[in-house]
Design an enzyme around this catalytic site. Sequence first.
Site, PDB file in Angstrom:
ATOM      1  CB  SER A 138      -0.891   0.011   1.253  1.00 33.54           C
ATOM      2  OG  SER A 138      -1.552   1.255   1.393  1.00 33.54           O
ATOM      3  CE1 TYR A 151      -4.434  -2.862   4.840  1.00 35.62           C
ATOM      4  CE2 TYR A 151      -3.526  -0.656   4.594  1.00 35.62           C
ATOM      5  CZ  TYR A 151      -3.985  -1.829   4.021  1.00 35.62           C
ATOM      6  OH  TYR A 151      -3.995  -1.971   2.656  1.00 35.62           O
TER       7      TYR A 151
END
Length: 254
Positions: A138, A151
């Site tokens: 990400s 996360y």
Amino acid sequence: MKLTGNTIFITGGTSGIGRGLAEALHRLGNKVIISGRRTALLEAVTAANPGMASIALDISSLESIERAAKELVANHPDLNVVFNNAGFMPFDDVSGPVDDAVARSLIDTNLLGPIRMTAALIEHLKTKPEATVLYTTSVLAFVPSAGNAIYSATKAALHSFALSQRFQLRNTNVQVQEIAPPWVDTDLIYKSGDPRAMSLPAFIEQTIAKLAGDDPEIIVDAIKPIRDNPGANEHALVHAFNQSIVENPIPVAA
């Protein structure tokens, strides 16, 4: 990586980016095997894409990973691409107590899952003339979202792991590539049509085009400035990024 003639296993292939890339690679003539925990979703995706295969997998479970790896090698001996895409993204607030169960689940799914899945298949991949390990990380691996702190940390750790594995596989036929998406309008957070999010079709199109090369990182043009963060000055960048989110919150499901 080459874009045709592969046998590709994709974790988390029933929705969002995983499904989008699975279907795009399937259309290019690759043999694609998707995985996920929910059999009904696997059946729906494969029914919509004749010729695509599926296998049930809980990526947070070592036992499930080992079972799936044995089944993959037995049923798809030409397997030469392992695409670690499965993950989830809860909101959190680490200024107070952390939900330990959620934290452990995130680490098991987003970090240990890809590490274990690749480890279970790496020796098989080494037997192929050309092979690729893909990881979906990400942009938050480089500039964390404070509201998704754990996360973001798992994706930063997976990015670091990919760097090390790429080096250690340098003298083999196995290539390691990392796809680092921006905010894409999928159900990972909440599909809302927010103009700050990249549309899924645009992301898939650009990512497939970039995958055709040998770049170690697949970064869409829109997030290159964030990827090229200002080094020692990253604290200011992270603060400004998160302040913008505080002032313009990301929508979440009711």
